[in-house]
Enzyme design. Sequence first.
Site: not given
Lengths: 405, 79
Positions: A162, A299, A329, A334, A391, A393
């Site tokens: 992301c 984020h 968001k 997202h 940020f 995974f």
Amino acid sequence: MKRVVITGMGIYSCLGNGLDAVRQSLYDGKSGIVFDQARKDMGFRSALTSYLEVPDLKKELSRSQRVYMPEQAKYAYVATAEALKNAGIDQDYLNANEVGLLYGNDSSAEPVFRSITTMLEKKDTTLVGSGGIFQSMNSTVTMNLACIFKLRGINLTVSGACASGSHAIGLGTLLIRNGLQEMVVCGGAQEVNPYAVGSFDGISAFSTREDQPTKASRPFDRDRDGLVPGGGAATVIIESYESAVRRGAPIIAEVIGYGFSSNGDHISVPNVDGPSRSLQMAIKDAGIDIREIGYINAHATSTPVGDRNEAKAIYNVFRDYNVEVTSTKSQTGHEMWMAGASEVIYSTLMMKNGFIAPNINFENPDEDSAKLNIPSKRVSKKFDTFLSNSFGFGGTNSTLIIKNL
Amino acid sequence: MEKAELIEKVNTLLSEEFEVETDVMTPDANIKQALQLDSLSIVDMVALIENEFGVKIKPAEVSQLTTFGKLYDYIAEHI
């Protein structure tokens, strides 16, 4: 080191097709989230998603160009065509110069699903068709854009979960600073289909507030219960300041800072240290005092632990400097691989138009978000520098700092 | 299926997929030129015929089907 400026932007998102529509949606605090019955029928815990139509490009592109494009490449084409136009770049310029391409993308699930389904059902690979391989690869967006626009510089997909779109802009900035490229088409694209996010839904990452789709994405709010998946594409044209001046290009803003880090920790749970280091690196790279930053685009995806840890990281770095922090968001859901690029565009639109879009659905803070200045209503404010966090995974972090010009 | 009906069906199918007018599809016309096929899109033509008529054109035979007339005949023989 060369200065790096933004000279063109283009976007195809759930907030609208093109900069004007998106700016208005941001201003109005509009949500792009809907309930999708098809997902419910597939057994999703949450059928919430952003909504956008796949563009029909029959008039713009030939059959042989379209057949290799999955939906996210089509979004990226529309966004890139707008960005190039706004930057004053035509095909003659692209033919005569080595323009690079760094685009964030980290999945292409629907073509993979369709190809495998055909193989299992028909036992004949020919029936997958010629588009399958080119649509299925992670680099599908860059391979398609490079061929359509005949780009001849670096040609590379950035897969950083992301944070992909943000890293694409950051890495492009480094190439230009070092004189390896004069101009790079940067961006991020995200497919919007159930196949891409089924497992993501299965791990309980999504909000289940299905009775109130537009209220479901609520970053930093005490009662948030997960993210809402979204998508589309966003393109940012960056080039050296000298190149922009030489071309007489419209200079929109300057990329003054790029920071990055890896958490070196859990695969899905973010921590505080990694994002803090990314923030600090970007600020050091920009060579500015934090008080020059007039807005932070967080984020924050609306997950309980992610937002909490980002709030802590921002507070760690900014302390008593209570600058406005919002997560767009709340409006878009997202946008994942696209988010880092789209949020630079959202924030730049706000910066150029003197407002901060509301962090919609922020009704009650939790212990950590209470320490931040998070407006739930639109703020009229002129600011000349913003910071944007992304940020992903695996603990990948990217931070960009952009200055008005 | 009558040959005329088959020809019309093939032409309509190819016209929709490859976005060319059916009037270029005469029996003697070259398929690759008329449909602007390259080595990739010819695979899509093979898949289209197989999906629609259940006729699988073997890889070795594809290159021999140079004209629409040969294609119509091949389908008619194998359908």
